[in-house]
Design an enzyme around this catalytic site. Sequence first.
Site, PDB file in Angstrom:
ATOM      1  N   ARG A 176      -0.105 -13.448   6.093  1.00 38.25           N
ATOM      2  CA  ARG A 176      -0.918 -12.212   6.616  1.00 38.25           C
ATOM      3  C   ARG A 176      -0.847 -13.366   7.891  1.00 38.25           C
ATOM      4  NH1 ARG A 176       0.578  -9.375   2.919  1.00 38.25           N
ATOM      5  NH2 ARG A 176      -1.007  -7.567   2.369  1.00 38.25           N
ATOM      6  N   ASP A 233       3.362  -4.830  -3.468  1.00 37.43           N
ATOM      7  CA  ASP A 233       3.031  -5.649  -4.287  1.00 37.43           C
ATOM      8  C   ASP A 233       3.622  -4.726  -5.715  1.00 37.43           C
ATOM      9  OD1 ASP A 233       0.803  -6.587  -2.799  1.00 37.43           O
ATOM     10  OD2 ASP A 233       0.091  -4.766  -1.983  1.00 37.43           O
ATOM     11  N   ASP A 270      -1.403   3.022  -0.886  1.00 40.85           N
ATOM     12  CA  ASP A 270      -0.496   1.576  -1.419  1.00 40.85           C
ATOM     13  C   ASP A 270      -0.460   2.043  -2.838  1.00 40.85           C
ATOM     14  OD1 ASP A 270      -1.457   0.639   0.572  1.00 40.85           O
ATOM     15  OD2 ASP A 270      -2.285  -1.286  -0.293  1.00 40.85           O
ATOM     16  N   SER A 297      -5.948  -6.061  -6.699  1.00 40.92           N
ATOM     17  CA  SER A 297      -5.952  -4.691  -7.143  1.00 40.92           C
ATOM     18  C   SER A 297      -4.699  -3.637  -7.399  1.00 40.92           C
ATOM     19  CB  SER A 297      -7.262  -3.865  -6.591  1.00 40.92           C
ATOM     20  OG  SER A 297      -6.835  -3.569  -5.686  1.00 40.92           O
ATOM     21  N   ASN A 298      -3.583  -4.153  -6.070  1.00 38.41           N
ATOM     22  CA  ASN A 298      -2.606  -3.257  -6.403  1.00 38.41           C
ATOM     23  C   ASN A 298      -1.864  -3.544  -7.686  1.00 38.41           C
ATOM     24  OD1 ASN A 298      -3.625  -1.525  -3.775  1.00 38.41           O
ATOM     25  ND2 ASN A 298      -1.907  -2.884  -2.691  1.00 38.41           N
ATOM     26  N   ALA A 311      -4.143  -6.365  -2.263  1.00 39.34           N
ATOM     27  CA  ALA A 311      -2.824  -6.600  -3.181  1.00 39.34           C
ATOM     28  C   ALA A 311      -3.363  -7.515  -4.499  1.00 39.34           C
ATOM     29  CB  ALA A 311      -2.071  -8.308  -2.298  1.00 39.34           C
ATOM     30  N   ALA A 366       4.616  -1.655  -1.118  1.00 39.81           N
ATOM     31  CA  ALA A 366       5.942  -1.864  -1.626  1.00 39.81           C
ATOM     32  C   ALA A 366       6.248  -4.118  -1.864  1.00 39.81           C
ATOM     33  CB  ALA A 366       7.275  -1.431  -0.511  1.00 39.81           C
TER      34      ALA A 366
END
Length: 316
Positions: free
Chosen positions: A167, A256, A292, A36-37, A34, A254
């Site tokens: 999560r 992120d 991603d 790094s995205n 998440a 999406a």
Amino acid sequence: MDVLTIGESMVVLSPKNPGAMRYSTDFTRFFAGAESNVAIALTRLGHSVKWVSQVGNDEFGTALLSFIRGEGVDTSLVKVSDSGPTGLLFKEIRHSNDIRVHYYRDGSAASHMQPDSLKEDQVTGLKVFHVTGITPGLSDSAYQLILQVLEWCKKHAVTVIFDPNIRAKFLKQPTYLEKLQRILHYTDVFIPNTQEAVQLLNVHDMKEQVDAAFSYGIGTVIIKDGQTGAYYFTDAQEGFVPHFDVEIVDSVGAGDAFAAGIISGILDDLSWDEIVRRANALGALAITAVGDITNLPNRNELDEFMKGNRADNVRR
């Protein structure tokens, strides 16, 4: 430096053909996480981002670190560690509306991040700290690192943007939601989806959710509804921005991309209508390809996409 984010990135293996993964023998490798995205989405838009993490002292870690660095993200504070392997996940695409993610991250290198991974002077001068609910769930030491950085951000007037990104596996931890509720006390911009808003604020009515969030001292609440768009609330205004209509290929990532759009719009000093519209656009582009970050745009690509969807799609 514009933005700091802290979290685990993993190697993603996805079958080349849709269907039950048990029948797959041919996989494509991606990288995802998440934080790094978000970092990659922002660097593609011209913002400067520092990503803090740990990767294993293994081939996957070497490849992951090289890839993220190659996207223009500052990885100077990422540690290569012998404490555990680089995390791994499998993305199983049964069809566009049934995407299953299987994590293999217990004991990973990133779960061994410690509060001493950062120093206070590395936070001064930042504009935004992006935090998710994932890193606090990795381990107690990772959670303590996040709390420490939040204290520094409060001290140095760094804007904190919190995307819960809950999560299901972490919900099995008895105090997980309490950890995230503690983060709310440091949050300036809160961007849950409709389910996360209920989980963290303990009320179902959206107006009551906003009031509950404001009681923590949060200045702006943006609630994502993947089926329709996003609602935003400040003490001075509120609005709704419908989503962009695109063909869904892979919906993972999406949120992120949406978070990156919020951060980018804040950094560019846009109005809240414009900020949320940019976030919706990035989220829409993210779901049009497998992976991603595959279709995360640069600035020109984002402008062209939004020009092609110029309808007045803001309702107040």
